[in-house]
Scaffold this active site. Structure first.
Site, mmCIF file in Angstrom:
data_model
loop_
_atom_site.group_PDB
_atom_site.id
_atom_site.type_symbol
_atom_site.label_atom_id
_atom_site.label_comp_id
_atom_site.label_asym_id
_atom_site.label_seq_id
_atom_site.Cartn_x
_atom_site.Cartn_y
_atom_site.Cartn_z
ATOM 1 N N ASP A 173 0.774 -0.629 -0.039
ATOM 2 C CA ASP A 173 -0.059 -0.189 -0.015
ATOM 3 C C ASP A 173 0.550 1.491 -0.306
ATOM 4 O O ASP A 173 1.787 1.270 -0.069
ATOM 5 C CB ASP A 173 -1.363 0.012 1.251
ATOM 6 C CG ASP A 173 -0.670 -0.257 2.225
ATOM 7 O OD1 ASP A 173 0.601 -0.688 2.435
ATOM 8 O OD2 ASP A 173 -1.286 -0.968 3.115
ATOM 9 N N GLU A 181 -6.357 3.188 3.144
ATOM 10 C CA GLU A 181 -6.939 3.234 4.537
ATOM 11 C C GLU A 181 -7.891 4.294 4.020
ATOM 12 O O GLU A 181 -9.270 3.992 4.920
ATOM 13 C CB GLU A 181 -5.800 4.926 4.737
ATOM 14 C CG GLU A 181 -4.372 4.202 5.936
ATOM 15 C CD GLU A 181 -4.819 3.715 6.977
ATOM 16 O OE1 GLU A 181 -5.667 3.256 7.253
ATOM 17 O OE2 GLU A 181 -3.088 3.059 7.617
HETATM 18 ZN ZN LIG Z 1 -4.033 2.017 8.912
HETATM 19 ZN ZN LIG Z 2 -1.924 -0.316 7.012
#
Ligand SMILES: [Zn+2]
Ligand SMILES: [Zn+2]
Length: 376
Positions: A69, A128
């Site tokens: 991510d 997120e």
């Molecule tokens: Zn997070």
């Molecule tokens: Zn994370």
């Protein structure tokens, strides 16, 4: 492997945390790094602020995918790091800077040491929120290089450096945000019979919502429904025309998530009827559970126990959410925890993950991927 270099890359990324789908500098940083690598085996694509890089195999039979991510969080950093965020009010407080530096380190290694199978490195935006995994999987760029198995890790503040924790089956819960808006009729506090008071309606609703987990969910199949915020009304002597509840739902099974939502909708209909108001429900961001493939996870655990690139811990499932679950819904694979040993937890303004975990991850994953991509 020159691990100092990847620790340094982590520090540079730590300084430029960005919101989901706005990872412009981060994307450029990654593209700049990739442009410095030998290009012969690389296929580089971008999707929104993400990057997909395939390293062509020498004798490919399958593609192994590795996902990191990329996004930061809206948190004011309060660490003592001399490489703190320069984006005021944003911070890499969930370790995505470490995740990216590990992906970059692996990419660098495998460009220089190609294996039989294709390897796909996925730099995914917006973990997120609102969630980048699902739309990324649907894009044509991903579909043309779609892997046959998927891997990812997440830093774990509660485990010591040098450890890797994993379990087969369910690792992370199904999660959903919850926003409920109630609209009635405001009025003078002394004339309640001429109004529909949304503070009363919201109070009844919060109480009724507590019956879902206790009365509708199998006690052996855990769920959480938390209302973390209530707002309503404007002043002490005015009857509130509107109220808003904000919360989150977590369930161990996807069936329970469906059940919780259908009960919320039924209770909200009841509130509309009993308090003569209108209600709107918004589930915001939803993440599917992270379910580790049993066979591949077992194989990874035996690899850890035999080769010992890191110490193996057996962990329990957690009520946290991760949009990597969407990859695993479609493609077999697993996610594991990487011990980074720090006093503050994920999403805390003072979290300082130990960087010695970066070489542990590089050692573990380069050895595992090398074995997995050549031996079978
Ligand atoms: Zn997070
Ligand atoms: Zn994370």
């Amino acid at each position: 492997m020159d691990t100092e270099r990847f620790i340094n890359i982590r520090r540079q990324l730590h300084q430029i945390p960005e919101p989901g789908f706005e990872e412009f500098k981060t994307q450029q940083f990654i593209l700049d790094f990739i442009s410095g690598l030998p290009q012969e085996r690389l296929n580089i694509q971008t999707w929104k602020t993400g990057v997909l890089v395939r390293v062509a195999g020498l004798n490919p039979r399958k593609t192994i995918g590795y996902r990191t991510d990329m996004d930061g969080l809206p948190i004011f950093e309060e660490t003592s790091c001399d490489f703190a965020s320069v984006h005021n009010g944003y911070m890499h407080a969930c370790g995505h800077d470490l995740h990216m530096s590990i992906a970059i380190g692996l990419l660098d290694y495998f460009v220089k040491h190609p294996v039989d199978d294709h390897l796909l490195f996925i730099f995914q935006p917006a973990e997120e929120g609102p969630g980048g995994a699902l739309p990324l999987m649907q894009c044509k760029e991903f579909q043309t290089v779609k892997p046959d198995m998927m891997l990812a890790l997440h830093i774990a503040p509660e485990y010591p450096v040098g450890t890797v924790a994993v379990k087969k089956g369910l690792l992370f819960a199904n999660t959903s945000e919850l926003f409920i808006d109630l609209k009635g009729k405001g009025g003078h506090a002394a004339y309640p019979h001429l109004s529909n008071d949304m503070v009363i309606a919201a109070s009844h609703l919060v109480t009724q919502l507590q019956s879902i987990v206790s009365r509708n969910i199998d006690p052996l199949d855990s769920a959480v429904l938390t209302v973390g915020k209530i707002t309503g009304g404007t002043k002490q002597n005015i009857i509130a025309e509107t109220a808003r509840l904000e919360g989150t739902i977590r369930t161990l099974s996807s069936a329970s998530m469906v059940k919780v939502k259908s009960r919320i909708e039924a209770l909200v209909k009841g509130i509309e009827a009993s308090f003569e108001c209108e209600a709107a429900i918004d589930y915001g961001a939803n993440y599917y559970q992270v379910f580790n493939d049993e066979e591949l996870t077992d194989e990874f655990i035996s690899f850890l126990k035999t080769e010992k690139p890191a110490e193996f811990y057996h962990c329990r499932e957690a009520m946290t959410g991760e949009d990597f679950g969407y990859f695993l819904k479609d493609i077999p694979g697993f996610m594991f925890w990487l011990g980074v040993d720090c006093d503050f937890g994920l999403h805390h303004s003072r979290i300082e993950p130990k960087e010695e975990a970066i070489p542990v991850a590089l050692r573990t994953l380069s050895a595992y991927i090398e074995w997995k991509a050549t031996s079978q």
